[in-house]
Write a protein that holds these residues in place. Structure first.
Motif, PDB file in Angstrom:
ATOM      1  N   PRO A 109       1.221  34.882  17.084  1.00 16.00           N
ATOM      2  CA  PRO A 109       0.067  34.015  16.892  1.00 16.00           C
ATOM      3  C   PRO A 109       0.445  32.677  16.263  1.00 16.00           C
ATOM      4  N   ALA A 110       0.007  31.614  16.927  1.00 13.34           N
ATOM      5  CA  ALA A 110       0.296  30.251  16.475  1.00 13.34           C
ATOM      6  C   ALA A 110      -0.787  29.330  17.010  1.00 13.34           C
ATOM      7  N   LEU A 111      -0.892  28.160  16.398  1.00  7.26           N
ATOM      8  CA  LEU A 111      -1.819  27.166  16.920  1.00  7.26           C
ATOM      9  C   LEU A 111      -1.409  26.783  18.335  1.00  7.26           C
ATOM     10  N   SER A 112      -2.384  26.566  19.182  1.00  3.73           N
ATOM     11  CA  SER A 112      -2.144  26.039  20.517  1.00  3.73           C
ATOM     12  C   SER A 112      -2.234  24.520  20.401  1.00  3.73           C
ATOM     13  N   GLY A 113      -1.115  23.862  20.554  1.00  6.26           N
ATOM     14  CA  GLY A 113      -1.089  22.411  20.340  1.00  6.26           C
ATOM     15  C   GLY A 113      -1.448  22.093  18.903  1.00  6.26           C
ATOM     16  N   LYS A 114      -2.420  21.208  18.725  1.00  7.59           N
ATOM     17  CA  LYS A 114      -2.876  20.827  17.382  1.00  7.59           C
ATOM     18  C   LYS A 114      -4.052  21.682  16.920  1.00  7.59           C
ATOM     19  N   GLY A 115      -4.401  22.698  17.724  1.00 11.14           N
ATOM     20  CA  GLY A 115      -5.487  23.587  17.337  1.00 11.14           C
ATOM     21  C   GLY A 115      -6.830  23.059  17.794  1.00 11.14           C
ATOM     22  N   PRO A 116      -7.894  23.679  17.420  1.00  8.12           N
ATOM     23  CA  PRO A 116      -7.993  24.798  16.487  1.00  8.12           C
ATOM     24  C   PRO A 116      -7.728  26.163  17.132  1.00  8.12           C
ATOM     25  N   LYS A 117      -7.429  26.195  18.427  1.00  4.66           N
ATOM     26  CA  LYS A 117      -7.198  27.466  19.117  1.00  4.66           C
ATOM     27  C   LYS A 117      -5.886  28.087  18.654  1.00  4.66           C
ATOM     28  N   PHE A 118      -5.905  29.427  18.482  1.00  3.33           N
ATOM     29  CA  PHE A 118      -4.704  30.214  18.195  1.00  3.33           C
ATOM     30  C   PHE A 118      -4.417  31.082  19.409  1.00  3.33           C
ATOM     31  N   HIS A 119      -3.136  31.330  19.652  1.00  2.53           N
ATOM     32  CA  HIS A 119      -2.775  32.164  20.788  1.00  2.53           C
ATOM     33  C   HIS A 119      -1.418  32.805  20.575  1.00  2.53           C
ATOM     34  N   PHE A 120      -1.125  33.812  21.429  1.00  2.00           N
ATOM     35  CA  PHE A 120       0.226  34.359  21.513  1.00  2.00           C
ATOM     36  C   PHE A 120       0.480  34.743  22.962  1.00  2.00           C
ATOM     37  N   MET A 121       1.766  34.870  23.302  1.00  2.00           N
ATOM     38  CA  MET A 121       2.157  35.117  24.690  1.00  2.00           C
ATOM     39  C   MET A 121       3.135  36.280  24.749  1.00  2.00           C
ATOM     40  N   VAL A 122       2.903  37.170  25.723  1.00  2.00           N
ATOM     41  CA  VAL A 122       3.793  38.307  25.945  1.00  2.00           C
ATOM     42  C   VAL A 122       4.097  38.425  27.435  1.00  2.00           C
ATOM     43  N   ARG A 123       5.099  39.242  27.725  1.00  2.00           N
ATOM     44  CA  ARG A 123       5.330  39.705  29.089  1.00  2.00           C
ATOM     45  C   ARG A 123       5.067  41.201  29.074  1.00  2.00           C
ATOM     46  N   GLU A 124       4.107  41.617  29.897  1.00  2.00           N
ATOM     47  CA  GLU A 124       3.731  43.044  29.936  1.00  2.00           C
ATOM     48  C   GLU A 124       4.825  43.823  30.658  1.00  2.00           C
ATOM     49  N   PRO A 125       4.711  45.164  30.770  1.00  2.00           N
ATOM     50  CA  PRO A 125       5.820  45.966  31.290  1.00  2.00           C
ATOM     51  C   PRO A 125       6.355  45.584  32.673  1.00  2.00           C
ATOM     52  N   SER A 126       5.566  44.911  33.514  1.00  2.00           N
ATOM     53  CA  SER A 126       6.075  44.454  34.815  1.00  2.00           C
ATOM     54  C   SER A 126       6.627  43.042  34.755  1.00  2.00           C
ATOM     55  N   PHE A 132      -3.005  35.686  24.988  1.00  2.00           N
ATOM     56  CA  PHE A 132      -4.217  36.110  24.298  1.00  2.00           C
ATOM     57  C   PHE A 132      -4.608  34.963  23.379  1.00  2.00           C
ATOM     58  N   ALA A 133      -5.876  34.559  23.445  1.00  2.00           N
ATOM     59  CA  ALA A 133      -6.295  33.357  22.729  1.00  2.00           C
ATOM     60  C   ALA A 133      -7.621  33.561  22.009  1.00  2.00           C
ATOM     61  N   ASP A 135     -10.415  30.944  20.243  1.00  2.00           N
ATOM     62  CA  ASP A 135     -10.815  29.549  20.042  1.00  2.00           C
ATOM     63  C   ASP A 135     -12.084  29.536  19.197  1.00  2.00           C
ATOM     64  N   PRO A 136     -11.997  29.101  17.933  1.00  2.00           N
ATOM     65  CA  PRO A 136     -13.177  29.130  17.063  1.00  2.00           C
ATOM     66  C   PRO A 136     -14.317  28.264  17.590  1.00  2.00           C
ATOM     67  N   ARG A 137     -14.029  27.293  18.441  1.00  2.00           N
ATOM     68  CA  ARG A 137     -15.093  26.455  19.004  1.00  2.00           C
ATOM     69  C   ARG A 137     -16.000  27.265  19.924  1.00  2.00           C
ATOM     70  N   LEU A 138     -15.503  28.394  20.428  1.00  2.00           N
ATOM     71  CA  LEU A 138     -16.291  29.211  21.342  1.00  2.00           C
ATOM     72  C   LEU A 138     -17.006  30.380  20.650  1.00  2.00           C
ATOM     73  N   GLU A 139     -16.677  30.603  19.378  1.00  2.00           N
ATOM     74  CA  GLU A 139     -17.263  31.742  18.667  1.00  2.00           C
ATOM     75  C   GLU A 139     -18.783  31.630  18.584  1.00  2.00           C
ATOM     76  N   ALA A 140     -19.309  30.441  18.277  1.00  2.00           N
ATOM     77  CA  ALA A 140     -20.756  30.253  18.200  1.00  2.00           C
ATOM     78  C   ALA A 140     -21.418  30.477  19.556  1.00  2.00           C
ATOM     79  N   VAL A 141     -20.749  30.056  20.605  1.00  2.00           N
ATOM     80  CA  VAL A 141     -21.276  30.241  21.965  1.00  2.00           C
ATOM     81  C   VAL A 141     -21.357  31.732  22.279  1.00  2.00           C
ATOM     82  N   ARG A 142     -20.321  32.484  21.937  1.00  2.00           N
ATOM     83  CA  ARG A 142     -20.301  33.927  22.204  1.00  2.00           C
ATOM     84  C   ARG A 142     -21.398  34.649  21.428  1.00  2.00           C
ATOM     85  N   LYS A 143     -21.647  34.213  20.198  1.00  2.00           N
ATOM     86  CA  LYS A 143     -22.670  34.861  19.377  1.00  2.00           C
ATOM     87  C   LYS A 143     -24.068  34.638  19.933  1.00  2.00           C
ATOM     88  N   ARG A 144     -24.296  33.506  20.619  1.00  2.00           N
ATOM     89  CA  ARG A 144     -25.598  33.211  21.200  1.00  2.00           C
ATOM     90  C   ARG A 144     -25.845  34.019  22.471  1.00  2.00           C
TER      91      ARG A 144
END
Length: 145
Positions: A109-126, A132-133, A135-144
């Motif tokens: 987990p790290a900032l994506s660019g200058k933020g405020p989004k946080f993300h991390f990256m993996v390679r799954e078994p294949s 996975f990200a 974004d706090p800017r979308l949290e209010a939208v999701r709650k509505r």
């Protein structure tokens, strides 16, 4: 000249060709909590969903001869990005995924660019890159909704 209205209304599904159908299916279902919503044993393919997204997992014909995707050299899916509801959930998911068999963590987990989004990256078994990200800017939208 005005832009026309979009002809589409969202993503129906994403189809992924995978080297290890069982391992990738277990990653989505057992690790991420998704469900199998359909199968095509003759292909073979498994359809998995988190209740919002649908991903088709297609087994490649000859896994031992499959060519791994090079994100800097091939045309195709660079990565699949999935949203996580909150920062605590992102961190907890990273802890679970980081120890999952066959997963390679590209970065934690790290900032994506200058933020405020946080993300991390993996390679799954294949070997498919999954981001996975949160974004706090979308949290209010999701709650509505």
């Amino acid at each position: 000249m005005a832009n026309p209205l979009p002809a589409t209304v969202g993503v129906d599904h994403v189809g992924l060709s995978v080297r290890n159908l069982d391992g990738t299916c277990r990653f989505f279902c057992d690790c991420l909590g998704w469900s199998v919503v359909g199968e095509r044993p003759d292909y073979p393919a498994v359809f998995v969903s988190d209740g919002c997204q649908l991903v088709t997992l297609w087994q490649v014909e000859s896994p031992e001869r499959a060519i791994a995707f090079d994100r800097r050299g091939n045309i195709g899916l660079h990565h699949l990005a999935l949203a996580v509801a909150d920062r605590a959930g992102l961190d907890a998911l990273h802890e679970r995924i980081a120890t999952w068999p066959g997963v390679v963590v590209e970065f934690g987990p790290a900032l994506s660019g200058k933020g405020p989004k946080f993300h991390f990256m993996v390679r799954e078994p294949s070997g498919i890159r999954v981001e996975f990200a949160y974004d706090p800017r979308l949290e209010a939208v999701r709650k509505r909704s």
